[in-house]
Write a protein that holds these residues in place. Sequence first.
Motif, PDB file in Angstrom:
ATOM      1  N   GLU A 383     120.851  57.356  -1.468  1.00  0.00           N
ATOM      2  CA  GLU A 383     122.055  58.238  -1.074  1.00  0.00           C
ATOM      3  C   GLU A 383     122.430  58.491   0.380  1.00  0.00           C
ATOM      4  O   GLU A 383     122.674  59.653   0.883  1.00  0.00           O
ATOM      5  N   HIS A 402     123.461  60.466  -9.919  1.00  0.00           N
ATOM      6  CA  HIS A 402     122.577  60.939  -9.195  1.00  0.00           C
ATOM      7  C   HIS A 402     122.915  60.772  -7.535  1.00  0.00           C
ATOM      8  O   HIS A 402     122.386  61.789  -7.153  1.00  0.00           O
ATOM      9  N   GLU A 403     123.262  59.703  -7.083  1.00  0.00           N
ATOM     10  CA  GLU A 403     123.313  59.428  -5.713  1.00  0.00           C
ATOM     11  C   GLU A 403     124.333  60.276  -5.170  1.00  0.00           C
ATOM     12  O   GLU A 403     124.141  60.841  -4.084  1.00  0.00           O
ATOM     13  N   HIS A 406     123.385  63.811  -4.537  1.00  0.00           N
ATOM     14  CA  HIS A 406     122.399  63.984  -3.427  1.00  0.00           C
ATOM     15  C   HIS A 406     123.186  64.182  -2.111  1.00  0.00           C
ATOM     16  O   HIS A 406     122.708  64.654  -0.909  1.00  0.00           O
ATOM     17  N   GLU A 425     115.287  65.357  -5.307  1.00  0.00           N
ATOM     18  CA  GLU A 425     115.339  64.364  -6.531  1.00  0.00           C
ATOM     19  C   GLU A 425     115.602  65.021  -7.878  1.00  0.00           C
ATOM     20  O   GLU A 425     116.101  64.537  -8.669  1.00  0.00           O
ATOM     21  N   ALA A 428     119.196  65.822  -8.178  1.00  0.00           N
ATOM     22  CA  ALA A 428     120.108  64.744  -8.159  1.00  0.00           C
ATOM     23  C   ALA A 428     119.930  64.294  -9.555  1.00  0.00           C
ATOM     24  O   ALA A 428     120.761  63.538 -10.288  1.00  0.00           O
ATOM     25  N   TYR A 494     110.677  63.447 -10.082  1.00  0.00           N
ATOM     26  CA  TYR A 494     111.951  63.531 -10.551  1.00  0.00           C
ATOM     27  C   TYR A 494     112.090  64.306 -11.836  1.00  0.00           C
ATOM     28  O   TYR A 494     112.886  65.334 -12.016  1.00  0.00           O
TER      29      TYR A 494
END
Length: 594
Positions: A383, A402-403, A406, A425, A428, A494
């Motif tokens: 990210e 996800h990224e 971030h 995490e 994200a 995660y």
Amino acid sequence: MGGAIATALTVFLAGLAVPASASSGSSDAPTCTAGAHSLGTPGDRLYPDTGNGGYRSLHTEVDTVYDATTNLFLTGNMVQLTDQATQCLSSFSLDFERSSADAVAGPNMTVGSVTVDGVPATFTFVQPTYPGDPVGQDDADPRAHEISQNNPVGGPNQNPLPPACSPELPAPTSPPDVQDGQQCPANKLVITPASPIPDGSSFTVVVGYSGRPGVHADGDGSTEGWFRTADGGFVTTEPVGSEAWMPLNDFPTAKPTYDFYDTVAAGVTAIANGLLVSTSPHPANAQFPGGSVTWHWHSAAPVASYLVENTVGKYSLSQHVSHGITYYEAQDAALSAATQKANLVIMNQQKAITDFESHVSGPYPFSSAGIIVGSTNANFDEEMQTMISFGGGHVGTSLLYHENMHQWWGDNVTEASYNMTFYKEGLATLAQDLYTAHRAAVAAGGPGTAPGNAAFKASLVAQFDALYGNTGDFWDSAPSDPAPSALFSSAATYLRPVAAYLALFQILGSTDFDFALQGIQLTFGGGNIDESELETAFQQWMPNTSIACSQKLSAFFTQWFDTAYPPGGGANRPQITGPGLAGPGFYDQSGGCS
Ligand SMILES: [Zn+2]
């Protein structure tokens, strides 16, 4: 941990008392001391060698002069770090990994000169010392400078002291404790200015260096930093790999703003954080016989140490502006046309993904956004702030959710320490779960319709229940206390954290859950957050503000974030969940927390 800090501080203050009283005759002379060589706290086992005290990092100018063909920083390559002293400094330090045991992919660089406010300064490289060493950071005992992922170090010599640095393992197959008791490398660049730097004053240190940048090896066998490519370098650096290509204050909470002036051969592209300000061509010279170009990127937003981007190579680069945000898209020119076309379909969704995630996290925190796709097999996608990096030539839609998430969580609001990696995490990963629920809503009739909304909620419940059903060793390490070899463990860093957020979504309700997240952005944006601050932010949005419910939420956090359970699942997992979820739930029948 609190007790250990108090003890070390007491010893430290007791040590200070002697010279302070002895020098009381000359009351005008300031007491100038060396800045701390670590921002870690006593007992840390995650990168206790990183970060530097005695000053704050304000702004960094990266002046890259780089030959992409030979992968070398050339004469004129330097960083200019503007810092502000928080004590009178007789000396201070930076993190810089000049060389590594990896003779191929590791760095091999040399520092040529160091100045402070334009005046030449002396410099040397020393080993780190474990944080809180009461003897001081120049402790002559070799045991104060040993590698381990355990506290105490243990190993063949049974060192009772904490580790001074984390292992650097060549491959994931190495036992993580194999380096226990070995000496830490001398990666602390200690700079002594010609005269002490007064408390509160700003100063600029310029480090000229040259040679080959490279990657840092981690305790889990992965590498990060400057990955060699066919025509340059691809930069992805979590958690500490920035120091394998530039000297810096290498700690997540050190967040200077940035300017990059990257001088590379004509025809080569340099991509960094923030906004592209200009490209300036230069005629041929000895270093660049075919001419060169300087790429100027500027980030007005502060950037955490592990999110600094500076990739160089043959890239396509395009940009467009939407609602005041500049979106960049870059792809390695070596990728096939078909691959680039397929990637572009996903990359073009970044604006829509940003809008989707804004509904949960609040307004997008930066003036630019971007994606860079490299062809190199970097160990992971990352990210990087405003310039998400995908290695391996491919972009995935769920991973982009996800990224991109971030950018709020990790980038704008950074973890206060490495053991808070789970916090960002988990959030994200929540974006991926929300994307899954969104697709369920679309399939059921569309978001905003009654069946669509029901499908959205049912999907989130089902995703929690699936995670909560895990058995085996899923629950056996606490997310807030990972070893270096498990910092990016799927279960602890995660999945268990995202399950906790899914439960919080049910406990607070979706509206108050979003308010809690957006409040964190407002309060901590541009800075960092620690675990108690995170938990307080959720406490503030509890619909039931009774003492009993507050205490139950505290117990929830202890179970989900801080507890290692014996293997098995069932009774060996958190026993507080959320309304409508598998497990015991949260509220009693009257809505209280008895
Ligand atoms: Zn992530």
